[in-house]
Design a protein around this motif. Sequence first.
Motif, PDB file in Angstrom:
ATOM      1  N   VAL A  94       0.857  -1.192   0.000  1.00  0.00           N
ATOM      2  CA  VAL A  94       0.000   0.000   0.000  1.00  0.00           C
ATOM      3  C   VAL A  94       0.889   1.238   0.000  1.00  0.00           C
ATOM      4  N   ALA A  95       0.327   2.351  -0.403  1.00  0.00           N
ATOM      5  CA  ALA A  95       1.047   3.626  -0.391  1.00  0.00           C
ATOM      6  C   ALA A  95       0.551   4.477   0.770  1.00  0.00           C
ATOM      7  N   SER A  96       1.429   5.338   1.254  1.00  0.00           N
ATOM      8  CA  SER A  96       1.072   6.240   2.344  1.00  0.00           C
ATOM      9  C   SER A  96       1.830   7.549   2.175  1.00  0.00           C
ATOM     10  N   SER A  97       1.184   8.638   2.581  1.00  0.00           N
ATOM     11  CA  SER A  97       1.859   9.938   2.583  1.00  0.00           C
ATOM     12  C   SER A  97       2.001  10.458   4.013  1.00  0.00           C
ATOM     13  N   CYS A  98       1.864   9.575   4.998  1.00  0.00           N
ATOM     14  CA  CYS A  98       2.023   9.954   6.409  1.00  0.00           C
ATOM     15  C   CYS A  98       3.452  10.409   6.685  1.00  0.00           C
ATOM     16  N   THR A  99       3.617  11.141   7.754  1.00  0.00           N
ATOM     17  CA  THR A  99       4.969  11.444   8.219  1.00  0.00           C
ATOM     18  C   THR A  99       5.541  10.169   8.830  1.00  0.00           C
ATOM     19  N   PRO A 100       6.859  10.080   8.959  1.00  0.00           N
ATOM     20  CA  PRO A 100       7.427   8.894   9.608  1.00  0.00           C
ATOM     21  C   PRO A 100       6.837   8.645  11.001  1.00  0.00           C
ATOM     22  N   ALA A 101       6.688   9.691  11.800  1.00  0.00           N
ATOM     23  CA  ALA A 101       6.149   9.522  13.161  1.00  0.00           C
ATOM     24  C   ALA A 101       4.713   9.012  13.132  1.00  0.00           C
ATOM     25  N   GLU A 102       3.889   9.560  12.244  1.00  0.00           N
ATOM     26  CA  GLU A 102       2.502   9.099  12.132  1.00  0.00           C
ATOM     27  C   GLU A 102       2.441   7.637  11.714  1.00  0.00           C
ATOM     28  N   LEU A 103       3.292   7.265  10.772  1.00  0.00           N
ATOM     29  CA  LEU A 103       3.283   5.894  10.270  1.00  0.00           C
ATOM     30  C   LEU A 103       3.732   4.911  11.343  1.00  0.00           C
ATOM     31  N   ILE A 104       4.781   5.223  12.068  1.00  0.00           N
ATOM     32  CA  ILE A 104       5.260   4.336  13.139  1.00  0.00           C
ATOM     33  C   ILE A 104       4.209   4.209  14.230  1.00  0.00           C
ATOM     34  N   GLU A 105       3.557   5.311  14.575  1.00  0.00           N
ATOM     35  CA  GLU A 105       2.499   5.266  15.585  1.00  0.00           C
ATOM     36  C   GLU A 105       1.358   4.352  15.130  1.00  0.00           C
ATOM     37  N   LYS A 106       0.961   4.485  13.887  1.00  0.00           N
ATOM     38  CA  LYS A 106      -0.109   3.656  13.332  1.00  0.00           C
ATOM     39  C   LYS A 106       0.276   2.173  13.329  1.00  0.00           C
ATOM     40  N   LEU A 107       1.511   1.879  12.917  1.00  0.00           N
ATOM     41  CA  LEU A 107       1.968   0.493  12.878  1.00  0.00           C
ATOM     42  C   LEU A 107       2.062  -0.103  14.280  1.00  0.00           C
ATOM     43  N   ALA A 108       2.486   0.697  15.251  1.00  0.00           N
ATOM     44  CA  ALA A 108       2.540   0.230  16.642  1.00  0.00           C
ATOM     45  C   ALA A 108       1.141  -0.098  17.152  1.00  0.00           C
ATOM     46  N   GLU A 109       0.181   0.766  16.825  1.00  0.00           N
ATOM     47  CA  GLU A 109      -1.211   0.518  17.226  1.00  0.00           C
ATOM     48  C   GLU A 109      -1.759  -0.758  16.600  1.00  0.00           C
ATOM     49  N   GLU A 110      -1.273  -1.090  15.388  1.00  0.00           N
ATOM     50  CA  GLU A 110      -1.709  -2.308  14.706  1.00  0.00           C
ATOM     51  C   GLU A 110      -0.978  -3.550  15.209  1.00  0.00           C
ATOM     52  N   GLY A 111      -0.010  -3.374  16.116  1.00  0.00           N
ATOM     53  CA  GLY A 111       0.671  -4.506  16.725  1.00  0.00           C
ATOM     54  C   GLY A 111       1.942  -4.982  16.050  1.00  0.00           C
ATOM     55  N   PHE A 112       2.456  -4.239  15.101  1.00  0.00           N
ATOM     56  CA  PHE A 112       3.700  -4.636  14.451  1.00  0.00           C
ATOM     57  C   PHE A 112       4.853  -4.488  15.437  1.00  0.00           C
ATOM     58  N   GLN A 113       5.824  -5.395  15.324  1.00  0.00           N
ATOM     59  CA  GLN A 113       6.940  -5.425  16.268  1.00  0.00           C
ATOM     60  C   GLN A 113       8.280  -4.993  15.682  1.00  0.00           C
ATOM     61  N   HIS A 114       8.503  -5.295  14.387  1.00  0.00           N
ATOM     62  CA  HIS A 114       9.808  -4.996  13.785  1.00  0.00           C
ATOM     63  C   HIS A 114       9.604  -4.466  12.373  1.00  0.00           C
ATOM     64  N   VAL A 115      10.060  -3.236  12.150  1.00  0.00           N
ATOM     65  CA  VAL A 115       9.891  -2.530  10.880  1.00  0.00           C
ATOM     66  C   VAL A 115      11.251  -2.408  10.188  1.00  0.00           C
ATOM     67  N   TYR A 116      11.261  -2.643   8.887  1.00  0.00           N
ATOM     68  CA  TYR A 116      12.445  -2.485   8.040  1.00  0.00           C
ATOM     69  C   TYR A 116      12.214  -1.251   7.181  1.00  0.00           C
ATOM     70  N   VAL A 117      13.098  -0.262   7.293  1.00  0.00           N
ATOM     71  CA  VAL A 117      13.005   0.970   6.513  1.00  0.00           C
ATOM     72  C   VAL A 117      14.067   0.922   5.422  1.00  0.00           C
ATOM     73  N   ASP A 118      13.653   1.203   4.158  1.00  0.00           N
ATOM     74  CA  ASP A 118      14.575   1.123   3.034  1.00  0.00           C
ATOM     75  C   ASP A 118      14.366   2.299   2.085  1.00  0.00           C
TER      76      ASP A 118
END
Length: 180
Positions: A94-118
């Motif tokens: 999916v595509a997103s135009s969120c800020t990095p902070a908004e995106l990490i907050e959203k992913l944390a709320e969804e329960g993700f544990q480990h994110v790979y940034v590239d």
Amino acid sequence: MKVSVYIATSLDGFIARKDGALDWLPGIEDPESPEGEDYGYHEFMVSIDVLIMGRNTFETVLSFEGDWFYGNKRMIILSSHPVSIPGELSATVVASSCTPAELIEKLAEEGFQHVYVDGGITIQSFLKAGLIDELIITRIPILIGSGIPLFGEIDADIKLRHLQTQSFSNGLVQSRYQIA
């Protein structure tokens, strides 16, 4: 949540040529590569839940021949411009135009544990926002002279703690750092 970068650079610190080309990177078929060596990439990929990738990097990866490199891993393409996602990837990308902070907050709320940034710009924006926990950088023994740098300007020093360095018989050197 842990946010990691796993990336290769030329010895002079570039992740791609100015036009985005990666022709200087050794491939798995490199005769100087140790047999079957993936430099810890498979183990790293198994440890992550989701990838956040910049649009330019995504478009480069789409141009690679063969099967989709990331399997069924969830991927978010970070871009302020429209992103064309092929239909066969629409279930996981999916595509997103969120800020990095908004995106990490959203992913944390969804329960993700480990994110790979590239992606160069994406990595730089996450570093500037103080959201990267770990850097795994593999230096390729080549000087390409110019290109897209891994690191850009920053507002303040970012101190790192060295965790590990491993060298390979073909000259690659991989270092792992934690943001202090």
